[in-house]
Design a protein around this motif. Sequence first.
Motif, mmCIF file in Angstrom:
data_model
loop_
_atom_site.group_PDB
_atom_site.id
_atom_site.type_symbol
_atom_site.label_atom_id
_atom_site.label_comp_id
_atom_site.label_asym_id
_atom_site.label_seq_id
_atom_site.Cartn_x
_atom_site.Cartn_y
_atom_site.Cartn_z
ATOM 1 N N VAL A 99 6.126 5.449 -4.402
ATOM 2 C CA VAL A 99 4.879 4.700 -4.201
ATOM 3 C C VAL A 99 4.908 3.320 -4.855
ATOM 4 C CG1 VAL A 99 3.622 6.886 -4.102
ATOM 5 C CG2 VAL A 99 3.630 5.553 -6.242
ATOM 6 N N PHE A 141 1.112 1.558 -4.299
ATOM 7 C CA PHE A 141 -0.027 2.139 -5.008
ATOM 8 C C PHE A 141 -0.247 1.410 -6.339
ATOM 9 C CE2 PHE A 141 0.193 6.760 -3.196
ATOM 10 C CZ PHE A 141 0.218 6.242 -1.907
ATOM 11 N N MET A 200 -4.331 2.740 -2.759
ATOM 12 C CA MET A 200 -3.174 3.132 -1.959
ATOM 13 C C MET A 200 -3.112 2.254 -0.719
ATOM 14 S SD MET A 200 -3.417 7.288 -2.298
ATOM 15 C CE MET A 200 -4.921 7.399 -1.336
ATOM 16 N N LEU A 239 -0.056 3.054 3.622
ATOM 17 C CA LEU A 239 0.095 4.511 3.578
ATOM 18 C C LEU A 239 1.024 5.012 4.673
ATOM 19 C CD1 LEU A 239 -3.554 5.390 2.667
ATOM 20 C CD2 LEU A 239 -1.542 6.188 1.415
ATOM 21 N N ASP A 263 2.661 10.508 2.616
ATOM 22 C CA ASP A 263 1.712 10.455 1.502
ATOM 23 C C ASP A 263 0.619 11.515 1.640
ATOM 24 O OD1 ASP A 263 1.945 6.890 1.690
ATOM 25 O OD2 ASP A 263 2.879 8.198 0.195
#
Length: 120
Positions: free
Chosen positions: A63, A67, A82, A85, A89
């Motif tokens: 991530v 993120f 986030m 995406l 995820d």
Amino acid sequence: QVQLVESGGGLVQAGGSLRLSCAASESISSINNMGWYRQSSGKQRNLVAGLSRAGVTRYADSVKGRFTISRDIVKNTVYLQMNSLKPEDTAVYYCNAQRINTFEIKTDYWGQGTQVTVSS
């Protein structure tokens, strides 16, 4: 006993964004570590992002760059922004609060989890 309430999950298309919130029942300034974990079906729960009381962040490799974990000390809330995406995820996301006492004993508290589903 720290109580944690997550919100902000939902269904989003790949490439989209969501922001998760975790409201704590106590001052997050008194908690050693806050974090977000996720668990997908049939897999173990893994750390996504962590934030220490000193403000140090850490992220899972999967991530990084997408993120961001942050906090609002006044609101006693931790966030997970986030972006970009991906279907992978998709998981239940859990907020975690960890206290470490003077004997280095760790106590973990968990929220109820919030579902994030990313469609392709």
